[in-house]
Design a protein around this motif. Structure first.
Motif: not given
Ligand SMILES: [Zn+2]
Length: 258
Positions: A56-63, A141-143, A162-164, A201-203
């Protein structure tokens, strides 16, 4: 279709904790969406079968589990692990992770069978195939550049935000989808941390409630994911107080079938 959010952390007894530090969703034991805990928690069958990782994106908790996953399998891979991601996510991975400083550049390495890692980019709005699945990438809509997905096996379909933070396009796409069985939507912070949620950029449960008003599929099962582990109890309580039908927490480790 079978889906499992892999555990990413341990409780005080050394057992898998319900708290979600990392994001890694495995579909049908064979395709990973995000790779937060992929190396750490994938079963033997999943390790044998997963050769496609969609990000979904490259943030550490996802990769975080991706470099270790390829490292673990380095000698036995007979096809390369294919990382499907936005071009800017691939650029970030090559520049900041697989850069020989943080970890080896696996895309340049081979074992006795050939390449061990390759990239397959997709664009926002694109539909593409990964093994037996069709995925549609939807901008959220994330950072950083981030997509959610609509995932279909030809019979069943689910969506992942995803994170949004607040989104419109995502709901438009979902409202137009037929036969959506489940939605996995993020809710990272409790209501008291609305400002932190806004800048990162989270809910929160409150903003999630507003978002779900844009979602027409009231019959669809909705599962909350990506609750920051420190605030899990509070977020779970506040989600419960929303009293939204079909809204529940996606339990770590549990296998869901739709
Ligand atoms: Zn993220």
């Amino acid at each position: 279709m079978k889906l499992q959010l892999l555990p990413g952390t341990f409780d005080e007894n050394g057992m898998a904790s319900p708290r979600q530090h990392l994001s890694c969703f495995v579909v049908d034991d064979s395709v990973a969406i995000d790779a937060g805990s992929l190396a750490m928690a994938a079963s033997a069958v999943q390790k044998k079968q997963i050769r496609d990782v969609v990000l979904t994106h490259a943030h550490l908790d996802h990769i975080a589990g991706l470099p270790l996953f390829i490292d673990d399998l380095f000698a036995v891979l007979d096809v390369p692990v294919c990382v499907h991601a936005l071009p800017e996510v691939i650029e970030t991975l090559e520049r900041d992770i697989f850069n020989w400083e943080i970890y080896p550049r696996f895309s340049e390495l081979e074992n006795a069978n050939g390449a061990v890692m390759k990239y397959q980019s997709f664009e926002v709005g694109e539909e593409f195939s990964v093994k037996h699945l069709r995925l549609k990438a939807v901008l959220v809509n994330h950072k950083v550049s981030t997509v959610g997905f609509v995932v279909s096996d030809g019979q069943t379909k689910f969506a992942l935000s995803g994170d949004t933070a607040e989104i419109d396009e995502f709901w438009k796409v979902l409202n137009a989808e037929e036969n959506l069985s489940a939605l996995l939507v993020e809710c990272a912070f409790p209501n008291e941390l609305e400002e932190l949620a806004r800048v990162s950029h989270h809910l929160t449960p409150k903003t999630l409630q507003k978002e779900l008003e844009k979602f027409n599929r009231k019959e669809c099962s909705i599962y909350v994911v990506n609750i920051k582990p420190m605030y899990r109890d509070e977020v779970v309580r506040q989600i419960g107080e929303l009293k939204i039908k079909n809204l529940q927490i996606l339990e770590v480790g549990q296998i869901y079938e739709w």
